[in-house]
Each structure stands twice: as C-alpha cells, then as structure tokens.
Scaffold this motif. Structure first.
Motif, PDB file in Angstrom:
ATOM      1  N   ALA A 131       0.581  -1.487  -0.169  1.00 51.17           N
ATOM      2  CA  ALA A 131       0.065   0.128  -0.062  1.00 51.17           C
ATOM      3  C   ALA A 131       0.565   1.472   0.018  1.00 51.17           C
ATOM      4  O   ALA A 131       0.731   2.074  -0.851  1.00 51.17           O
ATOM      5  N   TRP A 132       2.025   0.991   0.959  1.00 50.53           N
ATOM      6  CA  TRP A 132       2.999   2.290   0.785  1.00 50.53           C
ATOM      7  C   TRP A 132       3.528   2.838  -0.230  1.00 50.53           C
ATOM      8  O   TRP A 132       3.305   3.856  -0.918  1.00 50.53           O
ATOM      9  N   LEU A 133       4.003   1.702  -1.150  1.00 48.79           N
ATOM     10  CA  LEU A 133       4.702   1.867  -2.354  1.00 48.79           C
ATOM     11  C   LEU A 133       3.655   1.559  -3.747  1.00 48.79           C
ATOM     12  O   LEU A 133       3.831   2.929  -4.218  1.00 48.79           O
ATOM     13  N   GLY A 144       4.321  13.679 -12.485  1.00 46.01           N
ATOM     14  CA  GLY A 144       5.005  13.659 -13.818  1.00 46.01           C
ATOM     15  C   GLY A 144       6.137  12.864 -13.128  1.00 46.01           C
ATOM     16  O   GLY A 144       7.474  13.023 -13.957  1.00 46.01           O
ATOM     17  N   GLU A 145       6.397  12.695 -12.030  1.00 48.79           N
ATOM     18  CA  GLU A 145       8.314  11.753 -11.370  1.00 48.79           C
ATOM     19  C   GLU A 145       8.316  10.589 -11.919  1.00 48.79           C
ATOM     20  O   GLU A 145       9.649  10.419 -11.928  1.00 48.79           O
ATOM     21  N   LEU A 146       7.298   9.770 -12.113  1.00 48.25           N
ATOM     22  CA  LEU A 146       7.369   8.064 -12.499  1.00 48.25           C
ATOM     23  C   LEU A 146       6.825   8.137 -14.032  1.00 48.25           C
ATOM     24  O   LEU A 146       5.829   8.281 -14.032  1.00 48.25           O
ATOM     25  N   GLN A 147       7.229   6.660 -14.859  1.00 46.05           N
ATOM     26  CA  GLN A 147       6.619   6.452 -15.591  1.00 46.05           C
ATOM     27  C   GLN A 147       6.626   5.589 -15.791  1.00 46.05           C
ATOM     28  O   GLN A 147       7.602   4.484 -15.220  1.00 46.05           O
ATOM     29  N   PHE A 148       5.346   4.585 -15.336  1.00 47.21           N
ATOM     30  CA  PHE A 148       4.908   3.014 -16.155  1.00 47.21           C
ATOM     31  C   PHE A 148       4.196   2.291 -16.478  1.00 47.21           C
ATOM     32  O   PHE A 148       3.485   2.901 -16.552  1.00 47.21           O
ATOM     33  N   ALA A 149       3.820   1.646 -16.976  1.00 41.36           N
ATOM     34  CA  ALA A 149       3.247   0.693 -17.570  1.00 41.36           C
ATOM     35  C   ALA A 149       2.008  -0.140 -16.359  1.00 41.36           C
ATOM     36  O   ALA A 149       2.389  -0.846 -15.597  1.00 41.36           O
ATOM     37  N   GLY A 150       0.546  -0.330 -16.212  1.00 46.08           N
ATOM     38  CA  GLY A 150      -0.493  -0.966 -15.647  1.00 46.08           C
ATOM     39  C   GLY A 150      -0.706  -0.053 -14.505  1.00 46.08           C
ATOM     40  O   GLY A 150      -0.403   1.242 -14.131  1.00 46.08           O
ATOM     41  N   GLU A 151      -1.448  -0.916 -13.368  1.00 39.96           N
ATOM     42  CA  GLU A 151      -1.378  -0.079 -12.342  1.00 39.96           C
ATOM     43  C   GLU A 151      -0.567   0.142 -11.603  1.00 39.96           C
ATOM     44  O   GLU A 151       0.228  -0.339 -11.137  1.00 39.96           O
ATOM     45  N   PRO A 152      -0.488   1.194 -10.380  1.00 38.07           N
ATOM     46  CA  PRO A 152       0.320   1.109  -9.219  1.00 38.07           C
ATOM     47  C   PRO A 152      -0.007   0.406  -8.237  1.00 38.07           C
ATOM     48  O   PRO A 152       1.480   0.240  -7.732  1.00 38.07           O
ATOM     49  N   ARG A 153      -0.795  -0.219  -7.592  1.00 38.51           N
ATOM     50  CA  ARG A 153      -0.638  -1.605  -7.624  1.00 38.51           C
ATOM     51  C   ARG A 153       0.101  -2.906  -7.409  1.00 38.51           C
ATOM     52  O   ARG A 153       0.828  -3.492  -6.612  1.00 38.51           O
ATOM     53  N   ASP A 154       0.160  -2.874  -8.775  1.00 39.60           N
ATOM     54  CA  ASP A 154       0.661  -4.042  -9.376  1.00 39.60           C
ATOM     55  C   ASP A 154       2.505  -3.458  -9.505  1.00 39.60           C
ATOM     56  O   ASP A 154       3.190  -4.442  -9.063  1.00 39.60           O
ATOM     57  N   ARG A 155       2.468  -2.397  -9.575  1.00 44.95           N
ATOM     58  CA  ARG A 155       3.821  -2.310  -9.778  1.00 44.95           C
ATOM     59  C   ARG A 155       4.417  -2.026  -8.215  1.00 44.95           C
ATOM     60  O   ARG A 155       5.199  -2.530  -8.247  1.00 44.95           O
ATOM     61  N   GLU A 184      18.203  -1.973  -8.422  1.00 43.27           N
ATOM     62  CA  GLU A 184      17.963  -0.652  -9.786  1.00 43.27           C
ATOM     63  C   GLU A 184      17.398  -1.052 -10.982  1.00 43.27           C
ATOM     64  O   GLU A 184      16.487  -0.988 -11.541  1.00 43.27           O
ATOM     65  N   ILE A 185      17.467  -2.544 -10.977  1.00 45.32           N
ATOM     66  CA  ILE A 185      16.690  -3.098 -12.041  1.00 45.32           C
ATOM     67  C   ILE A 185      15.203  -2.993 -11.525  1.00 45.32           C
ATOM     68  O   ILE A 185      14.856  -2.417 -12.514  1.00 45.32           O
ATOM     69  N   VAL A 186      14.820  -3.317 -11.029  1.00 46.36           N
ATOM     70  CA  VAL A 186      13.197  -3.589 -10.103  1.00 46.36           C
ATOM     71  C   VAL A 186      12.653  -2.001 -10.451  1.00 46.36           C
ATOM     72  O   VAL A 186      11.579  -1.912 -10.499  1.00 46.36           O
ATOM     73  N   LEU A 187      13.253  -1.024  -9.777  1.00 50.67           N
ATOM     74  CA  LEU A 187      12.806  -0.200  -9.688  1.00 50.67           C
ATOM     75  C   LEU A 187      13.365   0.760 -10.583  1.00 50.67           C
ATOM     76  O   LEU A 187      12.342   1.996 -11.184  1.00 50.67           O
ATOM     77  N   ALA A 188      13.717   0.562 -11.686  1.00 56.58           N
ATOM     78  CA  ALA A 188      13.876   0.863 -13.172  1.00 56.58           C
ATOM     79  C   ALA A 188      12.296   0.613 -14.152  1.00 56.58           C
ATOM     80  O   ALA A 188      11.443   1.229 -14.882  1.00 56.58           O
ATOM     81  N   GLY A 189      11.389  -0.616 -12.887  1.00 62.08           N
ATOM     82  CA  GLY A 189      10.434  -0.243 -13.836  1.00 62.08           C
ATOM     83  C   GLY A 189       8.921   0.419 -13.386  1.00 62.08           C
ATOM     84  O   GLY A 189       8.153   0.524 -13.813  1.00 62.08           O
ATOM     85  N   ALA A 190       9.527   1.484 -12.114  1.00 66.01           N
ATOM     86  CA  ALA A 190       8.841   2.328 -12.115  1.00 66.01           C
ATOM     87  C   ALA A 190       9.484   3.573 -12.379  1.00 66.01           C
ATOM     88  O   ALA A 190      10.251   4.324 -11.524  1.00 66.01           O
TER      89      ALA A 190
END
Length: 195
Positions: A131-133, A144-155, A184-190
C-alpha cells in the motif's frame, strides 16, 4: 544529560530473537539459544514469552511497527518519488549489510509451519508495504516524476517481490553489490520520467 534507559529483559530477548530469526529463520533457533546468548535461563524467557508463538507474534508486531515508522519518515521527506523508492530499497540493503534478511521475508519461507497469528502478521506487513509503495508510485506518476505501465498496485507488488527476492539471492552470493544491481533493475520498472 541523562543516559537512555536500559533495555528491559523482554526487549533484550526480542533483540536476540530478531537477530536469530533474520539469520536462521524462526524454526532455526530455540529458547536455549537465546538463553545461552543472553546468559539467562530458559525460565526467564518463558516468564516473558510463555510460548515461542507469543515471542514470534511480539517480534513481528515490533518489527512491523519499526518498519512503518521508517516508511513514515521516508514519506515525510521533501523528495521525489524515485528518491523515496531508493530510500525504501536502502532499508533492505542495510539489513543485508548486517548479514541478515527482512524478518517477514525469511519468515514467509517458513509460512506454513508458523502459527496462524504470525502468518496473519506477515501478510499484514506485506500488505502495508504494498500500500505504501502503491501510493508512492501513484503520486510519482501523477506528478510526472515516474512512468510505468499498469496499475500502481501491481507495480508496488513487483517492487516488493523483486526486492525481497533480490535480498535472498544476494545473501546466498554474499554481496551487497548483487542486491544493489538487482534493486536498480527492479526500481527501473517505475523509472523517472524523461525530462
């Protein structure tokens, strides 16, 4: 200036149990191990925690509270979502530097062997972290600080699972560098949004 109060016997027991659980798992230590480390009798431990399941429940409650306090501190910083995610990953790296694992991560490996109350607390820990993440990545995307596909919950789920897994594997390889590279790779998803 007055010195801080001495830790209570119950706190010392919890400290020893936490170190052991984060290193060997909950099933990897006994009251005798803690008694030997603290130079007390097992009766002393039983006085404070009549059953090991009581010790485990209190241990998880304390760990979850401390982790929530760390997340509140990170969330209160005036910084970008990417910086908050980096600070979150740093919590894991700090534990690994001490030769330990996330308490709830290592206990999740023993999940089926633990008492129901402990299993519920482990799930609650992961749910609160997700929930925090999710909030961090959602707000980061809205700003506009992050970009990622999908729902925040899934990310959020992917970040949590990725960091917990990276912690386990990095420990096997004996290095913080491996964790840091995986994080770094995990966080690069967001990823931070392009300027």
């Amino acid at each position: 200036m007055a010195s801080p109060p001495a830790a209570s016997t119950a706190d010392l027991i919890l400290d020893a149990a936490e170190r052991r659980a984060q290193s060997f798992g909950f099933n990897g230590f006994s009251y005798a191990d803690i008694a030997d480390e603290l130079k007390v009798t097992t009766a002393t431990i039983h006085y404070h925690f009549s059953a090991k399941s009581d010790l485990g429940a209190d241990l998880l409650q304390r760990y979850s509270r401390r982790f929530a306090e760390a997340l509140a501190e990170i969330g209160g910083r005036e910084c970008s979502a990417a910086a908050q995610l980096g600070a979150y990953a740093q919590l894991y790296e700090d534990v690994l530097r001490e030769g330990r694992l996330c308490l709830c991560g290592i206990l999740a490996a023993e999940y089926e062997t633990l008492p129901a109350q402990m299993r519920e607390q482990i799930v609650a820990f992961f749910a609160s972290n997700e929930a925090w993440l999710a909030k961090v990545v959602r707000v980061g995307r809205e700003r506009g600080e992050l970009q990622f596909a999908g729902e925040p919950r899934d990310r959020a789920m992917a970040i949590l699972c990725g960091l917990e897994g990276a912690l386990l594997v990095a420990r096997a390889y004996g290095g913080v560098e491996r964790f840091r590279a995986a994080a770094e790779i995990v966080l690069a998803g967001a990823a931070p949004a392009a300027a």
